[in-house]
Design a protein around this motif. Sequence first.
Motif, PDB file in Angstrom:
ATOM      1  N   MET A   1      53.414 107.122  71.054  1.00 45.98           N
ATOM      2  CA  MET A   1      52.799 107.917  69.990  1.00 45.98           C
ATOM      3  C   MET A   1      53.329 109.348  70.053  1.00 45.98           C
ATOM      4  SD  MET A   1      48.798 106.792  70.336  1.00 45.98           S
ATOM      5  CE  MET A   1      48.331 105.060  70.406  1.00 45.98           C
ATOM      6  N   ASN A   2      53.999 109.788  69.005  1.00 46.07           N
ATOM      7  CA  ASN A   2      54.494 111.154  68.941  1.00 46.07           C
ATOM      8  C   ASN A   2      53.681 111.910  67.895  1.00 46.07           C
ATOM      9  OD1 ASN A   2      56.633 110.815  70.831  1.00 46.07           O
ATOM     10  ND2 ASN A   2      57.747 109.673  69.278  1.00 46.07           N
ATOM     11  N   ASN A   3      52.915 112.891  68.337  1.00 46.73           N
ATOM     12  CA  ASN A   3      52.001 113.588  67.443  1.00 46.73           C
ATOM     13  C   ASN A   3      52.306 115.064  67.384  1.00 46.73           C
ATOM     14  OD1 ASN A   3      49.902 111.291  67.006  1.00 46.73           O
ATOM     15  ND2 ASN A   3      50.248 111.378  69.194  1.00 46.73           N
ATOM     16  N   ASN A   4      51.951 115.629  66.251  1.00 51.71           N
ATOM     17  CA  ASN A   4      52.081 117.067  66.075  1.00 51.71           C
ATOM     18  C   ASN A   4      50.707 117.682  66.308  1.00 51.71           C
ATOM     19  OD1 ASN A   4      53.151 119.523  65.457  1.00 51.71           O
ATOM     20  ND2 ASN A   4      53.344 119.148  63.268  1.00 51.71           N
ATOM     21  N   ILE A   5      50.598 118.502  67.332  1.00 54.57           N
ATOM     22  CA  ILE A   5      49.319 119.131  67.688  1.00 54.57           C
ATOM     23  C   ILE A   5      49.446 120.638  67.484  1.00 54.57           C
ATOM     24  CG2 ILE A   5      47.592 119.417  69.514  1.00 54.57           C
ATOM     25  CD1 ILE A   5      48.804 117.022  70.933  1.00 54.57           C
ATOM     26  N   HIS A 146      39.758 114.361  81.120  1.00 52.13           N
ATOM     27  CA  HIS A 146      39.371 113.584  79.943  1.00 52.13           C
ATOM     28  C   HIS A 146      40.503 113.559  78.911  1.00 52.13           C
ATOM     29  CE1 HIS A 146      36.715 111.977  76.819  1.00 52.13           C
ATOM     30  NE2 HIS A 146      37.051 112.990  76.031  1.00 52.13           N
ATOM     31  N   TYR A 147      41.069 114.703  78.606  1.00 56.77           N
ATOM     32  CA  TYR A 147      42.117 114.779  77.589  1.00 56.77           C
ATOM     33  C   TYR A 147      43.400 114.078  78.042  1.00 56.77           C
ATOM     34  CZ  TYR A 147      39.091 118.329  75.490  1.00 56.77           C
ATOM     35  OH  TYR A 147      38.020 118.997  74.941  1.00 56.77           O
ATOM     36  N   VAL A 148      43.753 114.246  79.306  1.00 53.99           N
ATOM     37  CA  VAL A 148      44.982 113.642  79.812  1.00 53.99           C
ATOM     38  C   VAL A 148      44.920 112.120  79.746  1.00 53.99           C
ATOM     39  CG1 VAL A 148      46.370 113.321  81.904  1.00 53.99           C
ATOM     40  CG2 VAL A 148      45.684 115.613  81.212  1.00 53.99           C
ATOM     41  N   LYS A 149      43.726 111.546  79.883  1.00 57.28           N
ATOM     42  CA  LYS A 149      43.581 110.088  79.778  1.00 57.28           C
ATOM     43  C   LYS A 149      43.760 109.607  78.342  1.00 57.28           C
ATOM     44  CE  LYS A 149      40.464 109.509  83.732  1.00 57.28           C
ATOM     45  NZ  LYS A 149      39.075 109.185  84.163  1.00 57.28           N
ATOM     46  N   ILE A 150      43.449 110.453  77.389  1.00 55.77           N
ATOM     47  CA  ILE A 150      43.498 110.061  75.979  1.00 55.77           C
ATOM     48  C   ILE A 150      44.897 110.156  75.395  1.00 55.77           C
ATOM     49  CG2 ILE A 150      42.736 110.744  73.647  1.00 55.77           C
ATOM     50  CD1 ILE A 150      40.060 111.580  74.921  1.00 55.77           C
ATOM     51  N   PHE A 151      45.641 111.201  75.788  1.00 58.01           N
ATOM     52  CA  PHE A 151      46.944 111.465  75.188  1.00 58.01           C
ATOM     53  C   PHE A 151      48.077 110.921  76.051  1.00 58.01           C
ATOM     54  CE2 PHE A 151      44.160 114.421  73.159  1.00 58.01           C
ATOM     55  CZ  PHE A 151      44.707 114.658  71.908  1.00 58.01           C
ATOM     56  N   ALA A 220      38.361 107.824  70.707  1.00 56.29           N
ATOM     57  CA  ALA A 220      38.385 108.418  72.047  1.00 56.29           C
ATOM     58  C   ALA A 220      37.752 109.801  72.063  1.00 56.29           C
ATOM     59  CB  ALA A 220      39.831 108.490  72.554  1.00 56.29           C
ATOM     60  N   LEU A 221      38.007 110.602  71.044  1.00 50.04           N
ATOM     61  CA  LEU A 221      37.519 111.978  71.044  1.00 50.04           C
ATOM     62  C   LEU A 221      36.077 112.113  70.574  1.00 50.04           C
ATOM     63  CD1 LEU A 221      40.764 113.721  69.764  1.00 50.04           C
ATOM     64  CD2 LEU A 221      39.732 114.021  72.023  1.00 50.04           C
ATOM     65  N   THR A 222      35.580 111.152  69.792  1.00 53.60           N
ATOM     66  CA  THR A 222      34.168 111.213  69.388  1.00 53.60           C
ATOM     67  C   THR A 222      33.248 110.627  70.457  1.00 53.60           C
ATOM     68  OG1 THR A 222      34.381 109.123  68.168  1.00 53.60           O
ATOM     69  CG2 THR A 222      34.569 111.178  66.905  1.00 53.60           C
ATOM     70  N   ALA A 223      33.796 109.935  71.456  1.00 56.66           N
ATOM     71  CA  ALA A 223      32.976 109.377  72.537  1.00 56.66           C
ATOM     72  C   ALA A 223      32.259 110.520  73.261  1.00 56.66           C
ATOM     73  CB  ALA A 223      33.846 108.589  73.511  1.00 56.66           C
ATOM     74  N   GLY A 224      30.941 110.533  73.199  1.00 55.88           N
ATOM     75  CA  GLY A 224      30.167 111.617  73.789  1.00 55.88           C
ATOM     76  C   GLY A 224      30.106 112.842  72.914  1.00 55.88           C
ATOM     77  N   GLY A 225      30.769 112.806  71.760  1.00 55.05           N
ATOM     78  CA  GLY A 225      30.778 113.929  70.833  1.00 55.05           C
ATOM     79  C   GLY A 225      30.094 113.544  69.532  1.00 55.05           C
ATOM     80  N   GLU A 226      30.635 114.026  68.419  1.00 56.29           N
ATOM     81  CA  GLU A 226      30.022 113.694  67.138  1.00 56.29           C
ATOM     82  C   GLU A 226      31.038 113.730  66.002  1.00 56.29           C
ATOM     83  OE1 GLU A 226      27.633 117.105  65.327  1.00 56.29           O
ATOM     84  OE2 GLU A 226      27.582 117.625  67.461  1.00 56.29           O
TER      85      GLU A 226
END
Length: 279
Positions: A1-5, A146-151, A220-226
């Motif tokens: 996955m190549n994303n523009n952040i 947390h972020y490193v596991k997602i990306f 992944a990013l809404t887990a525990g968020g909203e």
Amino acid sequence: MNNNIYPCLWFDGKAEQAAKFYCSIFKDAEILSSSPMVCKFSIEGKEVMALNGGPMFTINPSISFFVMCESEEEIQKKYASLLENGNVMMPLDTYPWAEKYAWVKDQFGITWQLMLGNITEGVQKLSLAFLFVGEKFGKASGAIEHYVKIFPKSAVVRKEMYTESDGPMNGTLKFGSFTLNGENFSAMDGFGQHEFDFTEGISIVLECKDQAEIDHYWNALTAGGEESWCGWLKDAFGISWQIIPSQLSSWMSDKARSERVMKALMGMKKLDIQILEKA
């Protein structure tokens, strides 16, 4: 996955004015596109979105720009330029962690950490820095993991923790750096009383190539968020993200269909590429 952040800065009618100000200070800078709602620009080769979202949200020091300056002349010049109608948070001086360092708030409310140093392999000129304060104090290290596991293509570069000699800060993160898909970020825990927290004032835009990527990051990013609307969400730490298809800018710049695309987008939380393509 190549994303523009890249970061999105929330303004109340001053997006293009702010973009021009930053382009006058930094190198490799230009206005990429501009409309009444969105102005995209690049500084130091990094894309930034400036959004005229109205008075609902304001920018604060919870997310700042970290700038590595390679000479005394450069840091002095950027310090003076960013302070035009701004104010000092930490004056340009020598500190235990840097020969020269400063933290300033500019006239638009954006905060900048300037540090004298060398651009070595893996170090980027410009990056985002997160400050975890208040109820978020002590969560910076966990956020990095947390972020490193997602990306994909991500890594923890450095973690320096406070120790017992630091009293109530013991076990929290003094400074951490990490990469997400090749982009540098940093994070710190901030002890003490702070009258700010993460808000939509600065969010992170993540462009995705297909629906599978949108689904992956959204879940992944809404887990525990909203969830929020129009592709916006808050993660488990309160940081705001915009998960959008990479084609969205071209759809919105097409005068024949932009109104239909916007109408479809306004009715969604997680974005559906198929519906947007047909709009």
